[in-house]
Scaffold this active site. Structure first.
Site, PDB file in Angstrom:
ATOM      1  N   CYS A 157      -4.842  -0.448  -7.102  1.00 48.12           N
ATOM      2  CA  CYS A 157      -3.686  -0.787  -6.251  1.00 48.12           C
ATOM      3  C   CYS A 157      -3.608  -2.281  -5.968  1.00 48.12           C
ATOM      4  O   CYS A 157      -2.538  -2.884  -6.077  1.00 48.12           O
ATOM      5  CB  CYS A 157      -3.724   0.011  -4.961  1.00 48.12           C
ATOM      6  SG  CYS A 157      -4.939  -0.534  -3.739  1.00 48.12           S
TER       7      CYS A 157
ATOM      8  N   GLU B 201      -0.067   1.901   9.115  1.00 46.34           N
ATOM      9  CA  GLU B 201      -1.302   2.399   9.706  1.00 46.34           C
ATOM     10  C   GLU B 201      -1.007   2.869  11.126  1.00 46.34           C
ATOM     11  O   GLU B 201      -0.133   2.312  11.790  1.00 46.34           O
ATOM     12  CB  GLU B 201      -2.391   1.315   9.734  1.00 46.34           C
ATOM     13  CG  GLU B 201      -3.270   1.294   8.487  1.00 46.34           C
ATOM     14  CD  GLU B 201      -2.645   0.581   7.299  1.00 46.34           C
ATOM     15  OE1 GLU B 201      -1.776  -0.292   7.519  1.00 46.34           O
ATOM     16  OE2 GLU B 201      -3.014   0.885   6.155  1.00 46.34           O
TER      17      GLU B 201
ATOM     18  N   CYS C 261      -2.960   7.596  -1.877  1.00 47.50           N
ATOM     19  CA  CYS C 261      -4.281   7.688  -2.519  1.00 47.50           C
ATOM     20  C   CYS C 261      -5.359   8.242  -1.607  1.00 47.50           C
ATOM     21  O   CYS C 261      -6.317   8.847  -2.083  1.00 47.50           O
ATOM     22  CB  CYS C 261      -4.739   6.327  -3.010  1.00 47.50           C
ATOM     23  SG  CYS C 261      -3.435   5.218  -3.469  1.00 47.50           S
TER      24      CYS C 261
ATOM     25  N   CYS D 121       0.875  -1.178   0.000  1.00 55.21           N
ATOM     26  CA  CYS D 121       0.000   0.000   0.000  1.00 55.21           C
ATOM     27  C   CYS D 121       0.909   1.224   0.000  1.00 55.21           C
ATOM     28  O   CYS D 121       1.708   1.406   0.909  1.00 55.21           O
ATOM     29  CB  CYS D 121      -0.883  -0.022   1.236  1.00 55.21           C
ATOM     30  SG  CYS D 121      -1.662   1.555   1.590  1.00 55.21           S
TER      31      CYS D 121
ATOM     32  N   TYR E 240      -9.149   0.660  -5.154  1.00 55.84           N
ATOM     33  CA  TYR E 240      -8.767  -0.736  -4.919  1.00 55.84           C
ATOM     34  C   TYR E 240      -8.780  -1.567  -6.199  1.00 55.84           C
ATOM     35  O   TYR E 240      -8.157  -2.631  -6.252  1.00 55.84           O
ATOM     36  CB  TYR E 240      -9.685  -1.359  -3.852  1.00 55.84           C
ATOM     37  CG  TYR E 240      -9.259  -1.034  -2.435  1.00 55.84           C
ATOM     38  CD1 TYR E 240      -8.874   0.249  -2.083  1.00 55.84           C
ATOM     39  CD2 TYR E 240      -9.242  -2.009  -1.448  1.00 55.84           C
ATOM     40  CE1 TYR E 240      -8.483   0.555  -0.791  1.00 55.84           C
ATOM     41  CE2 TYR E 240      -8.852  -1.715  -0.153  1.00 55.84           C
ATOM     42  CZ  TYR E 240      -8.479  -0.429   0.171  1.00 55.84           C
ATOM     43  OH  TYR E 240      -8.091  -0.140   1.456  1.00 55.84           O
TER      44      TYR E 240
ATOM     45  N   HIS F 200     -12.396   5.732  -3.026  1.00 51.49           N
ATOM     46  CA  HIS F 200     -11.407   4.783  -2.498  1.00 51.49           C
ATOM     47  C   HIS F 200     -11.743   3.346  -2.893  1.00 51.49           C
ATOM     48  O   HIS F 200     -10.845   2.514  -3.027  1.00 51.49           O
ATOM     49  CB  HIS F 200     -11.229   4.942  -0.988  1.00 51.49           C
ATOM     50  CG  HIS F 200      -9.836   4.618  -0.550  1.00 51.49           C
ATOM     51  ND1 HIS F 200      -8.715   5.211  -1.108  1.00 51.49           N
ATOM     52  CD2 HIS F 200      -9.346   3.713   0.340  1.00 51.49           C
ATOM     53  CE1 HIS F 200      -7.621   4.696  -0.559  1.00 51.49           C
ATOM     54  NE2 HIS F 200      -7.972   3.780   0.317  1.00 51.49           N
TER      55      HIS F 200
ATOM     56  N   GLU G 279      -6.601  -5.426   4.506  1.00 55.79           N
ATOM     57  CA  GLU G 279      -6.987  -4.137   3.941  1.00 55.79           C
ATOM     58  C   GLU G 279      -7.969  -4.327   2.783  1.00 55.79           C
ATOM     59  O   GLU G 279      -8.864  -3.514   2.586  1.00 55.79           O
ATOM     60  CB  GLU G 279      -5.754  -3.361   3.478  1.00 55.79           C
ATOM     61  CG  GLU G 279      -6.088  -1.915   3.141  1.00 55.79           C
ATOM     62  CD  GLU G 279      -4.856  -1.093   2.846  1.00 55.79           C
ATOM     63  OE1 GLU G 279      -4.042  -1.530   2.023  1.00 55.79           O
ATOM     64  OE2 GLU G 279      -4.714  -0.011   3.437  1.00 55.79           O
TER      65      GLU G 279
ATOM     66  N   THR H  82      -3.962   5.013   7.214  1.00 53.75           N
ATOM     67  CA  THR H  82      -2.946   4.656   6.238  1.00 53.75           C
ATOM     68  C   THR H  82      -2.057   5.857   5.921  1.00 53.75           C
ATOM     69  O   THR H  82      -2.561   6.918   5.557  1.00 53.75           O
ATOM     70  CB  THR H  82      -3.641   4.168   4.949  1.00 53.75           C
ATOM     71  OG1 THR H  82      -4.366   2.985   5.259  1.00 53.75           O
ATOM     72  CG2 THR H  82      -2.642   3.888   3.851  1.00 53.75           C
TER      73      THR H  82
END
Ligand code: SF4
Ligand code: FE
Length: 491
Positions: free
Chosen positions: A300, A258, A104, A100, A297, A293, A456, A191
């Site tokens: 990413c 995180e 973003c 990650c 996904y 978001h 995640e 994050t």
């Protein structure tokens, strides 16, 4: 100001007085801390690739506000093509880091807050949109990384923010002054929080009139007075602290991050406030941010999936089984699952639309379908990766054993000799390469990197049930019933 280089980004973090705690103590030099540094390297990649002519078209774009060239991570999407390029950029970053890369959340917050503040001002005559435009211009001009902070601790989930026994369970305003507000509360599992120059705070749920003091959105510097972070630990994270264990770490270069972010009476000047009591707009910000978001996904996690598939194919090759039809079929299945996620990311982007403020929003139904699939497919992909790789990925002795010269055998063989003999790969492949790929897969499937690829995928950008609620809202069952009635001849 020009775009920052990766090195300039890392150096810029040193200038901040960010308060970071880990294992019960304050970490002074957190930039070079072996458990934190891989996550900084990851964000640095968003700067490095923007400097690479090969990726300039994807990574950089003309700002809609200033006309300057900016990093796409700070951009307000101006078309469906921009939305598609965003997903492609995220896939590229996933491929380059297998982690990650954190930046973003800020990008998604920018786009959600930009369009929402326009609509709040339209209704109330407030100046939040102007505030936000000034803020985002500063972010673009200085090429900053910003954390989009949404998830509150939530306390008793059955109760609204204002009904909680402890009012800090949701970030809220504790004092209103002429020149700004004072806020308290926290955001969980943030994050990239520590690696960001600034934070944008947003509400995490729809709110009612009683929740006015909790309906608040604002930006503040990461080292604001009263703000601090407590680092979240990851599975096998202390391997990063061991000497001579870089192979055992799996992905020693990159990682996610995180943290719990705490706001202890932080003062926010008026010009950084984007929502302050207009409770009926809390849901709009949540829905838009989550939508973006959930689109993210589809980029990413696909890029990370590419690396997992590649590692699985390598493991099969090193074991000498890559030609087995069952192995080939499992790689096909993994590819099919991964590309399905990409299809979802591209689809919700291509069906995007212009908001009242002028930036582009993704198709909400398709973005939620995208993320719902992400809560499932990476799990199946890692199941297949573990299946193909074999149990060695979790039973292999340590790197120190492979390098040990302690004699154990009758003929003077060392522990290293024995490990290298019995864990040898097929001919032509070094034992170390086999060791590396197995440890990498262990890291991705159930080590520190599994935070980013598995859990995640489940809970990031909202847990599966959150997407199902949105799918229920957007699914238009009434319209579908009518389609059936029309054809079946039902009046
Ligand atoms: Fe970006 Fe994905 Fe990490 Fe979210 S989970 S910050 S979209 S890399
Ligand atoms: Fe995430």
């Amino acid at each position: 100001m020009a775009l920052m280089t990766a090195q300039e980004y890392i150096e810029s973090l040193r200038k901040l007085k960010t308060r970071v705690y880990m294992f019960g103590e304050e970490i002074e030099n957190w930039v070079d801390h072996p458990m934190i540094r891989p996550s900084i390297n990851c964000v640095a990649m968003t700067y490095a690739l923007a400097q690479d002519p090969q990726y300039a078209d994807l990574m950089t774009v003309k700002s809609s506000l200033t006309g300057h060239t900016v990093n796409r991570f700070t951009h307000l999407h101006q078309s469906t093509e921009d939305l598609i390029n965003k997903v492609k950029m995220q896939r590229l970053l996933g491929q380059k880091t297998a982690s990650c890369f954190q930046r973003c959340v800020g990008m998604d917050a920018f786009n959600a807050v930009f369009s929402s503040t326009y609509e709040i001002d339209e209704k109330y005559g407030t100046h939040y949109h102007e505030n936000f435009k000034n803020f985002i211009t500063m972010v673009q001009d200085n090429d900053l990384t910003v954390d989009g902070a949404m998830t509150d601790p939530k306390g008793d989930r059955s109760k609204a923010p204002s009904a909680q026994a402890d009012p800090d369970m949701y970030v809220h305003v504790v004092e209103r002054r002429e020149d700004g507000i004072v806020v308290c509360g926290a955001k969980c599992h943030q994050t990239g929080s520590i690696n960001s120059h600034w934070h944008i705070f947003m509400p995490t749920i729809s709110m009612g009139e009683a929740d006015k003091d909790w309906a608040v959105s604002f930006a503040c510097p990461t080292d604001a007075e009263g703000m601090y972070m407590i680092y979240g630990r990851q599975s096998c994270d202390t391997r990063k602290l061991e000497e001579g264990a870089s192979i055992d770490v799996g992905n020693a270069k990159f990682g996610g991050q995180e943290a719990l972010v705490v706001l202890d009476h932080v003062f926010i000047p008026n010009e950084y406030i984007f929502l302050n009591g207009e409770y009926e707009f809390a849901g709009m910000i949540v829905e838009r941010f989550a939508g973006y978001h959930r689109q993210s996904y589809g980029g990413c996690k696909v890029g990370v999936g590419d690396v997992v598939i590649g590692a699985t194919a390598l493991a099969a090759e090193y074991n000498g089984v890559e030609k087995a039809s069952a192995v080939k079929d499992k790689l096909i299945e993994m590819t099919h699952l991964n590309e399905t996620l990409y299809c979802c990311g591209i689809a919700c982007s291509s069906q995007g639309f212009k908001t009242k403020a002028g930036n582009y929003q993704i198709d909400l139904l398709l973005a939620n379908v995208c993320k719902q699939n992400v809560t499932r497919f990476p799990y199946e992909i890692v199941r297949l990766a573990e299946d193909v790789a074999g149990g060695l990925m979790v039973t292999m002795p340590s790197q120190k054993d492979f390098e040990s010269d302690t004699v154990v055998g009758r003929n003077g063989e060392t522990i290293g000799d024995i490990c290298n003999k019995f864990f040898a790969a097929r001919e032509g492949v070094s034992t170390e390469d086999r060791q590396r790929v197995m440890r990498f897969l262990e890291n991705m499937c159930l080590g520190a990197a599994a935070v980013g690829y598995r859990t995640e995928s489940m809970h990031g950008a909202g847990s599966p049930q959150a997407q199902r609620i949105m799918i229920a809202r957007q699914g238009n069952i009434q319209g579908k019933k009518q389609l059936a009635k029309d054809i079946a001849g039902i009046q």
